[in-house]
Design a protein around this motif. Sequence first.
Motif, short mmCIF file in Angstrom:
data_model
loop_
_atom_site.label_atom_id
_atom_site.label_comp_id
_atom_site.label_asym_id
_atom_site.label_seq_id
_atom_site.Cartn_x
_atom_site.Cartn_y
_atom_site.Cartn_z
N UNK A 1 30.34 51.12 19.52
CA UNK A 1 29.63 50.59 18.36
C UNK A 1 30.53 49.58 17.67
N UNK A 2 30.19 48.28 17.67
CA UNK A 2 31.12 47.23 17.21
C UNK A 2 31.78 47.48 15.87
N UNK A 3 31.01 47.82 14.82
CA UNK A 3 31.59 47.99 13.49
C UNK A 3 32.55 49.18 13.46
N UNK A 4 32.11 50.32 13.98
CA UNK A 4 32.96 51.51 13.99
C UNK A 4 34.17 51.30 14.88
N UNK A 5 33.98 50.53 15.94
CA UNK A 5 35.09 50.23 16.85
C UNK A 5 36.18 49.45 16.13
N UNK B 1 37.04 54.18 13.73
CA UNK B 1 36.42 55.43 13.30
C UNK B 1 36.23 56.34 14.52
N UNK B 2 36.43 57.64 14.31
CA UNK B 2 36.23 58.62 15.36
C UNK B 2 35.25 59.69 14.90
N UNK B 3 34.60 60.33 15.84
CA UNK B 3 33.62 61.35 15.51
C UNK B 3 34.18 62.74 15.80
N UNK B 4 33.61 63.71 15.10
CA UNK B 4 34.05 65.09 15.25
C UNK B 4 32.83 66.00 15.11
N UNK B 5 32.80 67.10 15.85
CA UNK B 5 31.71 68.08 15.76
C UNK B 5 32.29 69.44 15.44
N UNK B 6 31.56 70.22 14.63
CA UNK B 6 32.05 71.51 14.14
C UNK B 6 30.97 72.56 14.30
N UNK B 7 31.35 73.77 14.73
CA UNK B 7 30.44 74.91 14.71
C UNK B 7 31.25 76.16 14.36
N UNK C 1 36.25 60.89 11.26
CA UNK C 1 37.64 60.96 10.84
C UNK C 1 38.31 59.63 11.10
N UNK C 2 39.51 59.53 10.63
CA UNK C 2 40.30 58.31 10.74
C UNK C 2 39.83 57.21 9.78
N UNK C 3 39.14 57.61 8.71
CA UNK C 3 38.76 56.64 7.69
C UNK C 3 40.04 56.25 6.94
N UNK C 4 40.36 54.98 6.94
CA UNK C 4 41.62 54.50 6.37
C UNK C 4 42.81 55.24 6.96
N UNK C 5 42.62 55.74 8.18
CA UNK C 5 43.63 56.41 8.99
C UNK C 5 43.96 57.84 8.55
N UNK C 6 43.57 58.25 7.35
CA UNK C 6 43.99 59.57 6.87
C UNK C 6 42.85 60.43 6.33
N UNK C 7 41.62 59.92 6.23
CA UNK C 7 40.54 60.66 5.60
C UNK C 7 39.54 61.14 6.65
#
Length: 888
Positions: free
Chosen positions: A795-799, A803-809, A848-854
């Motif tokens: 995805x160009x913008x997220x790339x 930005x990275x994705x995470x899943x939780x259960x 995750x990885x918003x501004x590298x730390x959020x």
Amino acid sequence: MYNKLKSFCEPNKLHCACNTGCSLFNITINKNKNYKLSKILLPVRKKLPGYQFILIITFLLAGGYFDNTACAQHLKNITGKITDAQTGEPLPYVTVFVKLNNGTRKGAATNFDGLYNLSIPANIATDSIYTSYVSYVPARKLIPKATESEINFQLAVNTKMLNAINITPKTYVNPAWEIMANMVKHKPENDLQKLKSYQYQSYNRIEVSLTNMSEKMKQRKVFKQILPLMDSLRKIAGDDGTPILPIFASETISDYFYQNDPLRKTEHVLRTKSNGVGIEDETLVSQLVGTTFLQYDFYKNYLRLAGKDFISPLSDSWKTFYNYELTDEHDKIDGKEYYKIEFKPKRTHDLALVGVMWITKDSYALYRMDASVGQDANLNFLSKVRIQQEMAQPDGTTAWIPEKTRITVQIAALSKSTSGFICKFYLSNTGMQVNKEYPESLFKESLVMSDDVSKKDEDYWAKNRHDTLTAADKRVYQMIDTVKNLPIVKTYAALAGMLINGYYKIGKVSLGPYPYTFSHNDLEGTVVRFGGITNTHFSDKLILGGYLSYAFKDQKFKYSGSVDYIFSRKPWSQFGVSYLHDIGQTGYQYESFAINGNNVFNASIRNGQISTRGPFFQNVIKAYIQTDLVPNLRARLNFTHSTFDPLTPFEYHDPEDYEKVYHTYQTSEVGAELQWRPGIRLLQSSKINKRITVGNGGDNPTVTLRYIHGFKGMFDADFNYDKFFVNVQQKLHMGILGKGEYSLTGGYIPSNVPFTLVENHRFSFNTMRFLEFASDRYASLTYTQHMEGLITNSIPLLKSLNIRTVAVVDILEGSLSTINNEAFRHGRTIVDRSLGAVPYVEAGYGVENILKIIRVDFLYRLTHLDHLNGRGELPDQFATRVTLQFRL
């Protein structure tokens, strides 16, 4: 005369070594004085008349056969070193050449250490020497007039070349594909994993330096003291290089042993030396980054770099992830031909590599590798990672073992006002032996330190180094000595240590942990806390610690004190006693199986609305003893006596005597715990007063067994009870799918106790209200899947934002026995705290990885949606969680 001599020499294949003077006659001139002239002249004498033979002798004398004057006047010998202009790392396999009059080139290649040696003939077309290497800007320098010269190059990265795109027709058949297919086919016989066992001696060298220091940083007081050293830094960097400030250097020699079936490995560290800013124990460095750390097997489908899985260019699925180009089918190295293939990832943001490799033509084995993490890879803080490796084939096997490895890691500046870091690792392996039988006792410990491991002996290093330190290397050690002794540098090093460890060392005492210094909650208001612990300057066995805090709202002091004693470091064994007077929280009491304590988390839960979490005053006396039964198995025995004085309404009716009501209580309990961490490395240090472990053997699980028994009547304790727990946690590296993390916990409490002594599950479930559910038998699973850039890299913008994705259960299956549930009904509340037959489930997704730390998670409660609280309110079905994390 000329024609006769020429007609004789050509069919007899006599050639000139120096390409001067006598080259008209193509007669070999040997500079070795021990070479007999008759070997050349005897066949000439037999075929030519006497007078012509005499003329030949005269010509050879004039041409310089005996004193080599002609060759010396025309030949130039150039040596030098080629390095990366930004990092200073040596660049192996770089082509260095001069252009000849006939349109050809004469060249040489740098060795693994970036060194070259080139003899330049007289018939050069220009007065310059050139360099050429993939992904670097070509360089040119003038050749000095001297016969012997040293020309060093500092090459800049060619970013345009790295981003270049090759377009080929659909019908194009890539010649590299057949080679790569054969390489994969021959993996089983070429990979060192086929060996029954192997061993070698390793020498590794590490350097850490500051780089790219900002102008603002240079104006600070600490760097004003260092600036006079910049001239020396520039000399080390070279004319075109970036000056770097060395702050740490080390060398280690060790013996490494590896065995398959069963898998065993051990490293015996023979000698180590280090010098650096803020280094507390130099032997720890050799243990932390020894031979095992520097081992990379490109035949595996994934390489573990900085805790992440990078797709290997030799992966079985090579065509899926990489583009390849055969740049030379006959590249000669030491007289033998190799395939030279360049490669780069198809998707630039993938965790993949870019570089060049050399493959043998007979067995399709990897011979050389020069690979870097792409500039666009989805990584934090690391601006460059490069691995250079050269393989060797020991006698008696078809497998290849890394002979030399160099790793360069560049850490980017965190802000414009700071600097970056460069870490260089070099590993050389010699004395390789394969398929030997080893006694099982050899692998009893994964890491063994020799008795004289840190002995100061320069003669030892001069004899046992696998290479020789250059003049620049020696200047690095000298510069570190100068820098680390500056008072202001010592202060900065102490501050850096505080940020990492949580404590600020002042003499024999370390103050902290600093995250606890200030907190604020609704019961205590603002809380100020001062604490500390003794360090090895006080004692390397006895540890004293404690804290004192004051809350401005309730105007009360809280405090703690502890005494610990280390009576053995191998195996690690210690005991201790402590006393605590402070506020506790029922919602955060149990279900904690963290391997390493998190000071930031523990400090954060002391903030906010703690009145909703079942707060209580507690006085806790604790004693423990623990030891390592074997390197991977730790045993611990605890005794704890505590009081419970609730800060919210509480009553508990004794199930055997309903008229007896508890508003406070005391407990005395003994607990036993076993923790098994297969593959973990225990580090040895006499200068740090805590058990230090590294890793857990790759993807191995950690298993913890815990049993607790409460004794009624012991020190006025009010209850008898038993508790059984088991926890399994693991990090799973899953290649392109990212990394999974799970924690599986089971608990069983067969006793009648207040709800504050059973398991209150809010610790791991974010959509659950505090004290909403409790269990005396349960099983819970928390699972997180870090998908890295699997989705967002497309995805160009997220790339572009990395930005990275995470899943939780999170799943909880639990129940509360009737007697304990009745205690709730007739005690504090009428709310049913039992899960009954319906599991509690929450699931979510996040970025995750918003501004590298959020990291932001969006969690949904999927069950128990109609469970009312004491005020008759329905629960929220959605929760947002924001956390700070540092992940590469």
